[in-house]
Design an enzyme around this catalytic site. Structure first.
Site, mmCIF file in Angstrom:
data_model
loop_
_atom_site.group_PDB
_atom_site.id
_atom_site.type_symbol
_atom_site.label_atom_id
_atom_site.label_comp_id
_atom_site.label_asym_id
_atom_site.label_seq_id
_atom_site.Cartn_x
_atom_site.Cartn_y
_atom_site.Cartn_z
ATOM 1 N N ARG A 54 23.965 32.778 65.176
ATOM 2 C CA ARG A 54 23.236 33.373 66.077
ATOM 3 C C ARG A 54 22.051 33.286 65.846
ATOM 4 O O ARG A 54 21.399 33.666 67.509
ATOM 5 C CB ARG A 54 24.660 34.801 66.055
ATOM 6 C CG ARG A 54 24.100 35.079 67.617
ATOM 7 C CD ARG A 54 25.145 36.075 67.405
ATOM 8 N NE ARG A 54 25.131 36.778 66.471
ATOM 9 C CZ ARG A 54 26.147 38.032 65.763
ATOM 10 N NH1 ARG A 54 26.888 37.926 66.636
ATOM 11 N NH2 ARG A 54 25.941 38.344 64.497
ATOM 12 N N LYS A 155 40.029 33.135 53.035
ATOM 13 C CA LYS A 155 40.624 34.328 53.360
ATOM 14 C C LYS A 155 39.740 35.539 53.904
ATOM 15 O O LYS A 155 38.996 35.599 53.382
ATOM 16 C CB LYS A 155 41.143 34.885 51.695
ATOM 17 C CG LYS A 155 40.379 34.556 50.802
ATOM 18 C CD LYS A 155 40.346 35.602 49.901
ATOM 19 C CE LYS A 155 39.643 37.740 50.271
ATOM 20 N NZ LYS A 155 38.471 37.690 50.018
ATOM 21 N N HIS A 185 39.201 30.677 46.407
ATOM 22 C CA HIS A 185 38.519 30.425 45.777
ATOM 23 C C HIS A 185 39.251 30.486 44.239
ATOM 24 O O HIS A 185 38.055 29.666 43.546
ATOM 25 C CB HIS A 185 36.981 30.858 46.040
ATOM 26 C CG HIS A 185 36.328 32.142 45.163
ATOM 27 N ND1 HIS A 185 36.872 33.573 46.199
ATOM 28 C CD2 HIS A 185 35.782 32.996 44.260
ATOM 29 C CE1 HIS A 185 36.664 34.188 46.063
ATOM 30 N NE2 HIS A 185 35.653 34.196 44.869
ATOM 31 N N LYS A 189 38.729 27.665 40.357
ATOM 32 C CA LYS A 189 38.007 28.196 38.888
ATOM 33 C C LYS A 189 38.350 27.639 37.643
ATOM 34 O O LYS A 189 39.378 27.364 37.882
ATOM 35 C CB LYS A 189 38.220 30.088 38.683
ATOM 36 C CG LYS A 189 37.339 30.278 39.705
ATOM 37 C CD LYS A 189 37.420 32.286 39.359
ATOM 38 C CE LYS A 189 36.885 33.004 40.331
ATOM 39 N NZ LYS A 189 35.233 33.454 40.495
ATOM 40 N N GLU A 223 35.576 44.164 38.917
ATOM 41 C CA GLU A 223 33.991 43.930 39.376
ATOM 42 C C GLU A 223 33.099 45.305 39.638
ATOM 43 O O GLU A 223 33.575 46.143 39.227
ATOM 44 C CB GLU A 223 33.980 43.579 41.418
ATOM 45 C CG GLU A 223 35.235 42.397 40.921
ATOM 46 C CD GLU A 223 34.977 42.501 42.632
ATOM 47 O OE1 GLU A 223 33.416 41.149 42.894
ATOM 48 O OE2 GLU A 223 35.449 41.961 43.481
ATOM 49 N N ASP A 242 42.639 42.866 49.827
ATOM 50 C CA ASP A 242 40.674 41.301 50.146
ATOM 51 C C ASP A 242 41.142 40.567 49.071
ATOM 52 O O ASP A 242 40.372 39.537 48.191
ATOM 53 C CB ASP A 242 39.941 42.497 50.080
ATOM 54 C CG ASP A 242 38.283 42.014 49.495
ATOM 55 O OD1 ASP A 242 38.303 40.954 50.356
ATOM 56 O OD2 ASP A 242 37.803 42.271 48.262
ATOM 57 N N HIS A 247 43.948 36.447 45.661
ATOM 58 C CA HIS A 247 43.515 35.853 44.299
ATOM 59 C C HIS A 247 44.474 36.494 43.015
ATOM 60 O O HIS A 247 45.139 35.373 42.690
ATOM 61 C CB HIS A 247 42.366 37.275 44.146
ATOM 62 C CG HIS A 247 40.651 36.202 45.018
ATOM 63 N ND1 HIS A 247 41.128 35.102 45.768
ATOM 64 C CD2 HIS A 247 39.833 36.989 45.370
ATOM 65 C CE1 HIS A 247 39.971 35.650 46.281
ATOM 66 N NE2 HIS A 247 39.221 36.401 46.023
ATOM 67 N N LYS A 347 36.991 47.942 42.638
ATOM 68 C CA LYS A 347 35.174 47.604 43.046
ATOM 69 C C LYS A 347 34.841 48.311 41.926
ATOM 70 O O LYS A 347 35.538 50.105 41.638
ATOM 71 C CB LYS A 347 34.969 47.703 44.007
ATOM 72 C CG LYS A 347 35.286 46.581 45.047
ATOM 73 C CD LYS A 347 33.983 45.886 45.413
ATOM 74 C CE LYS A 347 35.024 44.528 46.301
ATOM 75 N NZ LYS A 347 34.606 43.303 46.082
HETATM 76 C C1 BG6 Z 1 35.810 37.668 47.348
HETATM 77 C C2 BG6 Z 1 36.381 39.373 48.370
HETATM 78 O O1 BG6 Z 1 37.123 37.481 48.654
HETATM 79 O O2 BG6 Z 1 35.896 37.388 46.191
HETATM 80 C C3 BG6 Z 1 35.568 40.137 47.488
HETATM 81 O O3 BG6 Z 1 36.615 39.311 49.120
HETATM 82 C C4 BG6 Z 1 35.010 39.885 46.103
HETATM 83 O O4 BG6 Z 1 35.406 41.217 47.745
HETATM 84 C C5 BG6 Z 1 34.738 38.119 45.291
HETATM 85 O O5 BG6 Z 1 33.739 40.143 45.253
HETATM 86 C C6 BG6 Z 1 34.899 37.989 44.178
HETATM 87 O O6 BG6 Z 1 35.098 36.234 43.491
HETATM 88 P P1 BG6 Z 1 34.024 36.219 42.630
HETATM 89 O O7 BG6 Z 1 34.307 34.344 42.336
HETATM 90 O O8 BG6 Z 1 32.742 36.556 43.213
HETATM 91 O O9 BG6 Z 1 34.812 36.971 41.298
#
Ligand code: BG6
Length: 496
Positions: A54, A155, A185, A189, A223, A242, A247, A347
């Site tokens: 945008r 996602k 993703h 890995k 995290e 999330d 994941h 987190k």
């Molecule tokens: C994302 C989440 O899909 O994955 C985030 O929305 C998270 O909250 C992230 O921090 C973690 O991915 P990675 O590859 O950085 O461990």
């Protein structure tokens, strides 16, 4: 890693459009990954990239932005010839996701169908904007050629089972399934892919991989980062939506699945779906026994004091969104019946680390009863996903000396040599999108079953919104997470 070489040269896209090109996901993951693919000479010469956003920018301001983004995030210094080659592929398109005119301009910028077979549309945008893009692409005919143009969706795929089904119906109205790439993703890995090799290429491992030998499985994605300016999304989502529904569930399926008949997209996904379908449903009354949630309060990480969740910018006052979730699942099939799978993620935990820890049963015979060996700890297999990528096996050996004493040794099967480069998951997955390999992407029935598994927890928590327990930032989460364990000798394993 391309599992199945099913990409036909004529299917290679010559345009790759990033919707949300100036957003977090594009800056943190997509652009650095594409740059690394450029540096590795994996992008075809004819591929052009279109940054759609945008912001009222010119191609020149985009170039400056890219220089900053890449300088901050790529491995090593920016390589000028690679950067020049990469930037030359780009054009910037200022557009509005809700305005069909922007899509007409986009369509006019793409090469004519006869000159190019496929375009990739990457939706690096908020889930609430998915439907506008899907519908507008159809209005200007960019959902065609069917089976060729691809749409990549991040996602979370929906926010519960019903919304996921709605989104899927919308997608299927305008695109064929083979055009849709649902990305998780974590599947890109290296350790996660290596888990397939570890399990199915080693005769040594597979016979032990079941309820007769395994006591329980733990999957931790911890995290230390907070919510990083994503409050508008995160405060609605929370850790269960999330991270755990996607994941961690994907990690669980790869640990638990049966060997697929072939390393092909559908064969793999069939086995993963069977695992999800075998997870014992959690009844309403059992939610408390199976799931724990909490939110981070002020604390300190690496000596730095950090805010609590409620003090983060744009979080609703008194929000009860969970930033930590732990849950216990049972997989009722021949291989896993009775083996608890403990999953946790949060987190602002003590460390940034992801680990699959598999604890074996105690040896049945107390052979060492009459010796100084006080107790034999069980064996563990530790699959570390990040920051380190490794596979370790903990076994007992005798301590050298006159007495019969033992110690635990780790056999480290780290698969990366020091001079081998680390790939980001997005590098693998973007290349797979370009090459048309869907093995590491999610089929809708996986999404649907994963929602079904967590649905009772979501529903239960949705009506209990008045209060949420907290944990100090920098800790390993609430002590309450220990109550999920089935026996007193089970404990969370934080380190590989
Ligand atoms: C994302 C989440 O899909 O994955 C985030 O929305 C998270 O909250 C992230 O921090 C973690 O991915 P990675 O590859 O950085 O461990």
């Amino acid at each position: 890693m391309t599992l199945a070489k099913n990409a036909l040269p004529e299917n290679l896209p010559c345009s790759f459009v990033i919707f949300g090109a100036t957003g977090n996901l594009a800056s943190n993951k997509l652009l650095p990954a594409l740059y690394h693919l450029e540096a590795a000479a994996r992008l075809s010469e004819s591929l052009s990239l279109i940054a759609f956003s945008r912001r009222a920018w010119t191609t020149e301001s985009w170039r400056e932005h890219m220089r900053e983004v890449l300088a901050e995030r790529i491995k090593g210094p920016l390589d000028t010839p690679v950067f020049e080659r990469f930037i030359a592929r780009f054009s910037y398109l200022q557009g509005d996701l809700n305005d069909v005119e922007s899509y007409r301009t986009l369509a006019a910028r793409l090469p004519p169908e006869s000159a190019c077979s496929a375009t990739v549309f990457y939706l690096a945008i908020k889930p609430s904007e998915f439907s506008a893009v899907i519908e507008n692409l159809e209005v200007v005919g960019l959902n065609k050629p069917r089976g060729m143009n691809r749409v990549v969706i991040e996602k979370p795929f929906g926010e519960d089972i019903e919304s996921a089904q709605r989104l899927n119906r919308l997608l299927h109205l305008h695109f064929d399934e083979e055009q849709v790439y649902r990305i998780d993703h974590f599947l890109g890995k290296e350790t996660v892919q290596n888990l397939l090799v570890f399990r199915f290429a080693n005769t040594l491992i597979e016979p032990l991989w079941n309820r007769n030998f395994i006591d329980h499985v733990q999957i931790t994605v911890a995290e230390s980062i907070g919510i990083e300016k994503r409050a508008d999304y995160y405060d609605r989502a929370g850790a269960l939506r999330d991270m755990l529904q996607n994941h961690l569930m994907q990690l669980l399926t790869v640990v638990a699945m049966e060997p697929p008949p072939a390393l092909e997209a559908d064969a793999l996904r069939d086995e993963k779906v069977k695992v999800l379908r075998s997870i014992r449903p959690i009844t309403k009354r059992a939610v408390h026994a199976h799931a724990v949630r909490a939110q981070y309060a002020r604390g300190s990480i690496d000596g730095q004091s950090v805010l609590g969740y409620q003090q983060e910018a744009n979080v609703e006052p008194n929000s009860t969104t969970e930033t930590f979730v732990a849950a216990k699942f049972y997989i009722d099939n021949w291989r896993w019946r009775g083996v608890p799978f403990y999953l946790r993620t949060g987190k602002r935990l003590a460390k940034q680390t992801s680990l699959i820890a598999i604890r074996f049963r105690h040896p049945p015979q107390q052979l060492f009863r009459e010796t100084p060996v006080e107790s034999i700890d069980p064996n563990w297999i530790l699959l570390s996903i990040q920051p380190e990528e490794s596979m370790r096996m903990e076994i007992h050996v005798k301590q050298p000396g006159l007495d019969m004493d033992t110690r635990v040794m780790q056999m480290n099967a780290s698969f990366r040599k020091t001079d081998e480069q680390t790939l980001d998951a997005y590098e693998t997955l973007l290349l797979d999108v370009i090459e048309g390999d869907r093995s590491l992407f999610i089929r809708f029935d996986e999404v649907e079953w994963a929602w079904r598994v967590v649905d009772p927890i979501l529903k239960h928590w949705a009506v209990e919104r008045e209060y949420i327990p907290t944990y100090a930032a920098g800790s390993w989460g609430p002590a309450d997470a220990n109550r999920l364990f089935d026996s007193d000798d089970q404990n969370w394993r934080n380190e590989p």
